[in-house]
Design a protein around this motif. Structure first.
Motif, PDB file in Angstrom:
ATOM      1  N   ALA A  84      46.068  72.782  45.013  1.00  0.00           N
ATOM      2  CA  ALA A  84      45.332  73.625  44.361  1.00  0.00           C
ATOM      3  C   ALA A  84      46.196  74.526  43.151  1.00  0.00           C
ATOM      4  O   ALA A  84      45.838  75.267  42.635  1.00  0.00           O
ATOM      5  CB  ALA A  84      44.562  74.539  44.772  1.00  0.00           C
ATOM      6  N   GLY A  85      47.597  74.163  43.569  1.00  0.00           N
ATOM      7  CA  GLY A  85      48.774  74.745  42.556  1.00  0.00           C
ATOM      8  C   GLY A  85      49.172  76.347  43.265  1.00  0.00           C
ATOM      9  O   GLY A  85      49.879  77.145  42.788  1.00  0.00           O
ATOM     10  N   GLU A  86      48.356  76.599  44.428  1.00  0.00           N
ATOM     11  CA  GLU A  86      49.122  77.787  45.001  1.00  0.00           C
ATOM     12  C   GLU A  86      50.353  78.005  45.642  1.00  0.00           C
ATOM     13  O   GLU A  86      50.669  76.845  46.068  1.00  0.00           O
ATOM     14  CB  GLU A  86      47.983  77.892  46.295  1.00  0.00           C
ATOM     15  N   GLU A  87      50.874  78.951  45.431  1.00  0.00           N
ATOM     16  CA  GLU A  87      52.268  79.291  46.132  1.00  0.00           C
ATOM     17  C   GLU A  87      52.310  79.407  47.624  1.00  0.00           C
ATOM     18  O   GLU A  87      51.312  80.218  48.218  1.00  0.00           O
ATOM     19  CB  GLU A  87      52.966  80.438  45.523  1.00  0.00           C
ATOM     20  N   ILE A  88      52.764  78.486  48.322  1.00  0.00           N
ATOM     21  CA  ILE A  88      52.765  78.310  49.843  1.00  0.00           C
ATOM     22  C   ILE A  88      54.052  78.288  50.572  1.00  0.00           C
ATOM     23  O   ILE A  88      55.255  78.141  49.899  1.00  0.00           O
ATOM     24  CB  ILE A  88      51.899  77.336  50.230  1.00  0.00           C
ATOM     25  N   ILE A  89      54.120  78.659  51.845  1.00  0.00           N
ATOM     26  CA  ILE A  89      55.093  78.718  52.604  1.00  0.00           C
ATOM     27  C   ILE A  89      54.866  77.872  53.775  1.00  0.00           C
ATOM     28  O   ILE A  89      53.967  77.698  54.530  1.00  0.00           O
ATOM     29  CB  ILE A  89      55.775  79.799  52.988  1.00  0.00           C
ATOM     30  N   LYS A  90      55.856  76.728  54.014  1.00  0.00           N
ATOM     31  CA  LYS A  90      55.526  75.646  54.851  1.00  0.00           C
ATOM     32  C   LYS A  90      56.273  75.845  56.203  1.00  0.00           C
ATOM     33  O   LYS A  90      57.428  76.090  56.100  1.00  0.00           O
ATOM     34  CB  LYS A  90      55.724  74.368  54.288  1.00  0.00           C
ATOM     35  N   TYR A  91      55.563  75.680  57.465  1.00  0.00           N
ATOM     36  CA  TYR A  91      56.434  75.734  58.582  1.00  0.00           C
ATOM     37  C   TYR A  91      55.985  74.324  59.481  1.00  0.00           C
ATOM     38  O   TYR A  91      54.840  73.866  59.021  1.00  0.00           O
ATOM     39  CB  TYR A  91      55.814  76.926  59.331  1.00  0.00           C
ATOM     40  N   ALA A  92      56.903  74.058  60.475  1.00  0.00           N
ATOM     41  CA  ALA A  92      56.449  73.085  61.345  1.00  0.00           C
ATOM     42  C   ALA A  92      57.263  73.373  62.704  1.00  0.00           C
ATOM     43  O   ALA A  92      58.099  73.789  62.627  1.00  0.00           O
ATOM     44  CB  ALA A  92      57.074  71.776  60.613  1.00  0.00           C
ATOM     45  N   LYS A  93      56.680  72.624  63.617  1.00  0.00           N
ATOM     46  CA  LYS A  93      57.123  72.722  64.850  1.00  0.00           C
ATOM     47  C   LYS A  93      56.602  71.680  65.700  1.00  0.00           C
ATOM     48  O   LYS A  93      55.630  71.175  65.414  1.00  0.00           O
ATOM     49  CB  LYS A  93      57.130  74.043  65.649  1.00  0.00           C
ATOM     50  N   ILE A  94      57.145  71.289  66.831  1.00  0.00           N
ATOM     51  CA  ILE A  94      56.398  70.279  67.875  1.00  0.00           C
ATOM     52  C   ILE A  94      56.096  71.161  69.047  1.00  0.00           C
ATOM     53  O   ILE A  94      56.623  71.994  69.499  1.00  0.00           O
ATOM     54  CB  ILE A  94      57.673  69.470  68.262  1.00  0.00           C
ATOM     55  N   GLU A  95      54.759  70.834  69.468  1.00  0.00           N
ATOM     56  CA  GLU A  95      54.268  71.429  70.816  1.00  0.00           C
ATOM     57  C   GLU A  95      53.823  70.338  71.722  1.00  0.00           C
ATOM     58  O   GLU A  95      52.738  69.565  71.404  1.00  0.00           O
ATOM     59  CB  GLU A  95      53.369  72.457  70.396  1.00  0.00           C
ATOM     60  N   GLY A  96      54.519  70.191  72.630  1.00  0.00           N
ATOM     61  CA  GLY A  96      54.373  68.908  73.397  1.00  0.00           C
ATOM     62  C   GLY A  96      54.768  67.647  72.795  1.00  0.00           C
ATOM     63  O   GLY A  96      56.024  67.269  72.291  1.00  0.00           O
ATOM     64  N   GLU A  97      53.670  66.975  72.682  1.00  0.00           N
ATOM     65  CA  GLU A  97      53.931  65.525  71.931  1.00  0.00           C
ATOM     66  C   GLU A  97      53.329  65.808  70.404  1.00  0.00           C
ATOM     67  O   GLU A  97      52.916  64.753  69.728  1.00  0.00           O
ATOM     68  CB  GLU A  97      53.135  64.379  72.619  1.00  0.00           C
ATOM     69  N   ASN A  98      52.689  66.825  70.198  1.00  0.00           N
ATOM     70  CA  ASN A  98      51.951  67.255  68.921  1.00  0.00           C
ATOM     71  C   ASN A  98      52.934  67.863  68.125  1.00  0.00           C
ATOM     72  O   ASN A  98      53.747  68.754  68.308  1.00  0.00           O
ATOM     73  CB  ASN A  98      50.832  68.017  69.166  1.00  0.00           C
ATOM     74  N   LEU A  99      52.653  67.450  66.646  1.00  0.00           N
ATOM     75  CA  LEU A  99      53.283  68.111  65.524  1.00  0.00           C
ATOM     76  C   LEU A  99      52.277  69.069  64.982  1.00  0.00           C
ATOM     77  O   LEU A  99      51.169  68.682  64.602  1.00  0.00           O
ATOM     78  CB  LEU A  99      53.580  66.761  64.524  1.00  0.00           C
ATOM     79  N   ILE A 100      52.976  70.283  64.729  1.00  0.00           N
ATOM     80  CA  ILE A 100      52.197  71.468  64.238  1.00  0.00           C
ATOM     81  C   ILE A 100      52.697  71.826  62.886  1.00  0.00           C
ATOM     82  O   ILE A 100      53.710  71.982  62.630  1.00  0.00           O
ATOM     83  CB  ILE A 100      52.122  72.647  64.920  1.00  0.00           C
ATOM     84  N   LEU A 101      51.819  71.681  61.775  1.00  0.00           N
ATOM     85  CA  LEU A 101      52.174  71.823  60.306  1.00  0.00           C
ATOM     86  C   LEU A 101      51.542  73.127  59.872  1.00  0.00           C
ATOM     87  O   LEU A 101      50.270  72.938  59.868  1.00  0.00           O
ATOM     88  CB  LEU A 101      52.178  70.710  59.357  1.00  0.00           C
ATOM     89  N   THR A 102      52.105  74.168  59.205  1.00  0.00           N
ATOM     90  CA  THR A 102      51.228  75.149  58.985  1.00  0.00           C
ATOM     91  C   THR A 102      51.639  75.711  57.456  1.00  0.00           C
ATOM     92  O   THR A 102      52.882  75.871  56.863  1.00  0.00           O
ATOM     93  CB  THR A 102      51.667  76.389  59.775  1.00  0.00           C
TER      94      THR A 102
END
Length: 297
Positions: A84-102
């Protein structure tokens, strides 16, 4: 080496949940929502871990879009923009076997989009959740190449997963698209004049377009991954602006036959009869929910 059950190359096969409300709530313009919808059914992706960072690649027919690497420490943010063109900050991490993106909105850090990716059977699930509005949907992905399976016990080295091979890229670039060539319009069916009138096209221009629809000659080509349409005239040709196919979420600025400022988009998808279809969308700049679609098959 670390276990990475969610790396590899994948094809999106379907979505479940509040897909349209989710994108609407996030302010994604209609033509981009439509392109994302098409990518959610047949879109190809690569998920990789490189040098301790998550890298997502959108695999296109002619070129790939490699997104910025995101460190997997859950703390280091990467500046980017949302669809949508919004300014964002991306984060990533692994929790157990799952990938979490924010994706956190810069203007309001309580407003974020969370994505959780996990392996299920031989495929992946990617659940998107909108914190502010509560809407969510899940994308179902299957292996892009037969024989690739997720395996919780497999060890995958960093940098071992690369983009599509040079041989495959070369083959795709050399592939002649179904619509390429020179064509003569011979007939129209449907509400031709009413369509033009509704769009505000002046009468003399409607008359010219009507003449071109019966005997007009055109060339459709792909150059450097972009669709180019050429009107072939008796004395000179009119070459329209190239429109990147499926990779440009910003749109190509131009004007409609009625003189309205528009943004042009192009993508290729399968229609209901499973035929390759070129979709061209002209979105009005003053109201991107007001669009003209052209489908070529």
């Amino acid at each position: 080496a670390t276990t990475k059950t969610n790396t590899g190359r994948w094809r999106a096969v379907k979505t479940e949940g509040e897909f349209e409300p989710f994108l609407r709530d996030r302010g994604v313009p209609f033509p981009i929502r439509k392109m994302i919808r098409l990518m959610s059914n047949g879109g190809k992706f690569e998920f990789a871990i490189k040098n301790g960072a998550y890298v997502e690649t959108e695999i296109g027919r002619f070129s790939n879009k490699v997104n910025k690497p995101i460190p997997l420490d859950g703390k280091t943010g990467i500046n980017d923009k949302s669809p949508a063109g919004e300014e964002i900050i991306k984060y990533a991490k692994i929790e157990g076997e799952n990938l979490i993106l924010t994706n956190v909105m810069k203007k309001d850090q309580d407003d974020a989009v969370d994505a959780e990716v996990w392996a299920e059977g031989n495929g992946l699930r990617k659940r998107m959740t909108n914190r502010k509005f509560g809407t969510s949907f899940t994308v179902f992905l299957e292996p892009l190449y037969s024989g690739y399976t997720t395996n919780n016990n497999s060890k995958v080295e960093d940098d071992s997963l690369v983009n599509i091979t040079t041989q495959q890229q070369s083959k795709e670039k050399e592939e002649r698209m179904f619509f390429e060539g020179q064509w003569r319009a011979v007939d129209t069916q449907g509400d031709f004049d009413q369509f033009m009138y509704d769009r505000g096209v002046p009468f003399p221009i409607r008359k010219m377009i009507r003449l071109m629809s019966n005997g007009g000659t055109f060339e459709f080509v792909v150059k450097n991954g972009a669709y180019v349409e050429i009107e072939i005239g008796r004395f000179s040709n009119k070459v329209h602006k190239p429109i990147p196919i499926g990779t440009n979420l910003k749109g190509v600025p131009d004007k409609s036959p009625a003189g309205e400022p528009i943004l042009k988009y192009a993508t290729i998808h399968k229609n209901e009869q499973n035929q390759d279809t070129l979709l061209l969308t002209n979105a009005m700049q003053k109201d991107e929910d007001d669009c003209v679609d052209a489908q070529v098959w």
